[in-house]
Structure formats: structure tokens, C-alpha cells
Motif scaffolding. Structure first.
Motif, short mmCIF file in Angstrom:
data_model
loop_
_atom_site.label_atom_id
_atom_site.label_comp_id
_atom_site.label_asym_id
_atom_site.label_seq_id
_atom_site.Cartn_x
_atom_site.Cartn_y
_atom_site.Cartn_z
N GLU A 1 0.81 -1.21 0.00
CA GLU A 1 0.00 0.00 0.00
C GLU A 1 0.84 1.26 0.00
O GLU A 1 0.44 2.28 -0.55
N GLU A 2 2.03 1.20 0.59
CA GLU A 2 2.82 2.41 0.80
C GLU A 2 3.27 3.07 -0.50
O GLU A 2 3.12 4.28 -0.67
N PRO A 3 3.85 2.34 -1.46
CA PRO A 3 4.24 2.99 -2.72
C PRO A 3 3.04 3.59 -3.45
O PRO A 3 3.15 4.65 -4.06
N TRP A 4 1.90 2.92 -3.41
CA TRP A 4 0.70 3.43 -4.08
C TRP A 4 0.24 4.73 -3.41
O TRP A 4 -0.16 5.67 -4.09
N GLN A 5 0.29 4.79 -2.09
CA GLN A 5 -0.10 6.00 -1.38
C GLN A 5 0.82 7.15 -1.75
O GLN A 5 0.38 8.28 -1.96
N ASP A 6 2.12 6.88 -1.84
CA ASP A 6 3.08 7.91 -2.23
C ASP A 6 2.80 8.40 -3.65
O ASP A 6 2.88 9.60 -3.93
N PHE A 7 2.45 7.47 -4.53
CA PHE A 7 2.14 7.84 -5.91
C PHE A 7 0.91 8.75 -5.96
O PHE A 7 0.90 9.75 -6.68
N VAL A 8 -0.13 8.40 -5.22
CA VAL A 8 -1.36 9.20 -5.22
C VAL A 8 -1.09 10.59 -4.66
O VAL A 8 -1.54 11.61 -5.21
N GLU A 9 -0.35 10.67 -3.55
CA GLU A 9 -0.03 11.97 -2.96
C GLU A 9 0.76 12.83 -3.93
O GLU A 9 0.53 14.04 -4.04
N SER A 10 1.70 12.21 -4.63
CA SER A 10 2.51 12.96 -5.60
C SER A 10 1.66 13.45 -6.76
O SER A 10 1.83 14.58 -7.25
N ALA A 11 0.73 12.62 -7.22
CA ALA A 11 -0.15 13.02 -8.32
C ALA A 11 -1.04 14.19 -7.92
O ALA A 11 -1.24 15.13 -8.70
N VAL A 12 -1.57 14.15 -6.70
CA VAL A 12 -2.42 15.25 -6.21
C VAL A 12 -1.60 16.53 -6.09
O VAL A 12 -2.05 17.62 -6.47
N LEU A 13 -0.39 16.40 -5.54
CA LEU A 13 0.48 17.57 -5.39
C LEU A 13 0.81 18.18 -6.74
O LEU A 13 0.74 19.41 -6.92
N LEU A 14 1.17 17.35 -7.70
CA LEU A 14 1.52 17.85 -9.03
C LEU A 14 0.33 18.53 -9.69
O LEU A 14 0.48 19.54 -10.38
N ASP A 15 -0.86 18.01 -9.47
CA ASP A 15 -2.06 18.62 -10.03
C ASP A 15 -2.31 20.00 -9.43
O ASP A 15 -2.66 20.95 -10.13
N GLU A 16 -2.10 20.13 -8.11
CA GLU A 16 -2.26 21.43 -7.45
C GLU A 16 -1.26 22.44 -8.00
O GLU A 16 -1.60 23.60 -8.26
N ILE A 17 -0.03 21.99 -8.15
CA ILE A 17 1.01 22.89 -8.66
C ILE A 17 0.71 23.32 -10.08
O ILE A 17 0.83 24.50 -10.43
N ARG A 18 0.27 22.38 -10.90
CA ARG A 18 0.01 22.68 -12.31
C ARG A 18 -1.11 23.71 -12.44
O ARG A 18 -1.05 24.60 -13.31
N LYS A 19 -2.14 23.62 -11.62
CA LYS A 19 -3.24 24.58 -11.68
C LYS A 19 -2.76 25.99 -11.37
O LYS A 19 -3.28 26.97 -11.92
N ASP A 20 -1.80 26.12 -10.45
CA ASP A 20 -1.26 27.43 -10.12
C ASP A 20 -0.29 27.92 -11.18
O ASP A 20 -0.30 29.11 -11.55
#
Length: 318
Positions: A47-66
Motif C-alpha cells: 500500500e505504501e508505494p501506491w499512497q506515495d504515488f497518489v499523494e505525488s499526483a495530487v500535489l503535481l495537479d495542485e502545482i500545475r493549476k497554479d
């Protein structure tokens, strides 16, 4: 793929792999545990690598919107070929920095700071330096954030170095030098946070045209006390438009403070410096037990409008 881009993706993927390796070693060392513990450990590892992947994807999406809203009218970021690559550079800078500084993460306003710094460095007359603008921008961001990171940490809001603490200190300084304006804004129901949060989190980059912002930052980055510099500069901004503020109601005052009128940046910088010198003189005189010549906000405002030269020659009665 550039070096910074490679670093960013390796940071995301490598973190999960390294943790997976450490957890695997621990599991092997405890091979005698019961089957339930082994199953639980295996599930956590999966579960841990998948959680890290999801968090990174959400973070990148937030950054891209800005990032796509960074200087939308600046040709530098609108060129058909280079514009998207420059926006991608901002994304990588903010993403990698946020991954390495999880206590702060990405906060709105950072893209304004990074976008301005990258613009200046990428337009360096030295082509070799300009080619390394992305790495230099990351380094400058990291250096700058080491001094102002508390502004972006919600748990630090009420401390002197947090956003609310810095705004409170600014408001206190305004009350000391122009109590009439301070009281008027309070009577109108305007809290300093209504306008000052944006001032601090973007380092005033949204309040002025890009050339004026660059001129302001030249002085701010050269200052040994950037917090003090910004505090006195913000107070000077309010004092310079005091006449319009005193005549306005809630909507008028807020419109002025959230959309600062065009002004001469050199004069504003000199005015804030003079205000700091004036207060330093008062503080020094008080420490020496001196009797000061009476002063008021109108006199200080007059000095501001005359280029602040008279701040330096204000009479002191010893």
C-alpha cells in the motif's frame, strides 16, 4: 528529459522503493513472527508505494493549476515553443521542493515567486548562466524559503514569524506612525489580513508591474533583514495612499489596498528606507533619554511625499 525533471520523478518513485526495501529487510529479520503479522506487513508494503504515488499526483495537479496562471500576460511564458517548457520548469521546481519539504508543501503564492525569479534568471545576458536558470531558480527558492517558510506553515500562523504574527507586527507599526489611518480602517471593518496575506505570500508580486516587482526585489534581497524591509515597505504603501483611504468606505479602501494604484517604485523604496531610519532615530533617542520634537502622522506623510529626505534631518532636542 532534463536533469531536474529526472530528479523529480526519481524522487517520487525512489522514495517508495527505498521504503519497500527497508520494510522487506525488517520482514526478513522477523521471519519467525506469526502469519497474521506477516500478512499485515505485506499489505502495508504493498500500500505504501501506491499512497506515495497518489499523494505525488495530487500535489503535481495542485502545482500545475497554479503554474498555468503565472504571469498569463507575459510573452516569456506564452511563446509557442518555449512557453510550455518554461511552465514545465516551474512545475518541476515547485514539485521537487515540496517533496523535500513536506512540512511546508506547496501553497498558493509560491508560483508567483518562482515564476518571477525564473524569468529574471532565464533572461540573463550570459547565455551559459541563462541555460542553468532552472537549477539556479530552485536554489534561490530554497534559500528564500529558509527565511520565510513559517509564512506558509499553518501551525506557525500565530507566532511572530508566521503569517498572522507578521501582519500583526505590520499593523502595530502602522498604528505607531499613522494611527489615524489605522483607526479608520478598523472603523470600516477592514482587517489587515484582508490585503496583507497576499502581500506577504507573494512578496508583493501581484501588486506591481513586473519591472517594478523586480526593482523591489533587488532591494529586498540585498537587505540583511528581509522581514523588516517588507514590513516597513508595506506600511509605507498604506501611508502613501492615506488621503484616499481616509475619504473612503469599506469597499473603496479595500479596492485601494487590493489593487494598489500605480506609483514610482524608486520613491516607495526610498520612503520605506527613510521610515526605518526615522524610527531608528526615535528608538535611539529614547534609549538615550532624549526629549523628541513633537511629531505626527501628517508631518511624516509630508516627508514621504517629498522623497523622505527630511526624515534624515529631523530635529532632536537633547
Amino acid at each position: 528529459m532534463g536533469a531536474s525533471e529526472h530528479l523529480g520523478f526519481r524522487c517520487v518513485r525512489g522514495a517508495g522503493i527505498r521504503r519497500l526495501g527497508r520494510r522487506s529487510c525488517n520482514d526478513n529479520g522477523n521471519s519467525n513472527d506469526g502469519s497474521n503479522n506477516a500478512s499485515a506487513s505485506a499489505a502495508a508494503v504493498d500500500e505504501e508505494p501506491w499512497q506515495d504515488f497518489v499523494e505525488s499526483a495530487v500535489l503535481l495537479d495542485e502545482i500545475r493549476k497554479d503554474v498555468v496562471r503565472t504571469h498569463p500576460d507575459l510573452a516569456f511564458y506564452l511563446e509557442p515553443d518555449k512557453g510550455p517548457r518554461r511552465y514545465a520548469a516551474l512545475e518541476r521546481i515547485l514539485f521537487v521542493w515540496s517533496k523535500y519539504n513536506k512540512g511546508v508543501r506547496h501553497v498558493q503564492g509560491m508560483h508567483e515567486i518562482v515564476g518571477t525569479i525564473h524569468y529574471v534568471l532565464a533572461n540573463d545576458l550570459n547565455d551559459e548562466w541563462a541555460d542553468h536558470a532552472e537549477a539556479a531558480t530552485y536554489w534561490l527558492l530554497n534559500t528564500l524559503m529558509s527565511e520565510m517558510r513559517d509564512v506558509f506553515i499553518s501551525d506557525m500562523d500565530e507566532s511572530d514569524t508566521g503569517i498572522q504574527g507578521r501582519i500583526a507586527n505590520m499593523h502595530t507599526l502602522l498604528g505607531r506612525h499613522d494611527p489615524e489611518v489605522k483607526e479608520h480602517l478598523e472603523d470600516c471593518g477592514i482587517d489587515a489580513s484582508f490585503y496583507a496575506i497576499r502581500w506577504w505570500t507573494t512578496l508583493l508580486s501581484r501588486e506591481f508591474l513586473l519591472p517594478d516587482t523586480i526593482r523591489l526585489w533587488d532591494s529586498m534581497f540585498a537587505s540583511t533583514h528581509k522581514d523588516n524591509f517588507l514590513r516597513y515597505f508595506c506600511v509605507t504603501m498604506v501611508m502613501v495612499i492615506r488621503e484616499d483611504l481616509l475619504k473612503g468606505d469599506f469597499s473603496t479602501c479595500l479596492r485601494l489596498l487590493q489593487g494598489f494604484p500605480p506609483t514610482h517604485m524608486d520613491q516607495l523604496v526610498e520612503s520605506s528606507r527613510a521610515l526605518w531610519i526615522y524610527e531608528s532615530q526615535l528608538t535611539l533617542a529614547c534609549h538615550k533619554g532624549c526629549l523628541l520634537y513633537p511629531s505626527d502622522a501628517a508631518y511624516r506623510l509630508l516627508c514621504l511625499r517629498r522623497g523622505c529626505r527630511r526624515f534624515l534631518t529631523r530635529d532632536l532636542y537633547i
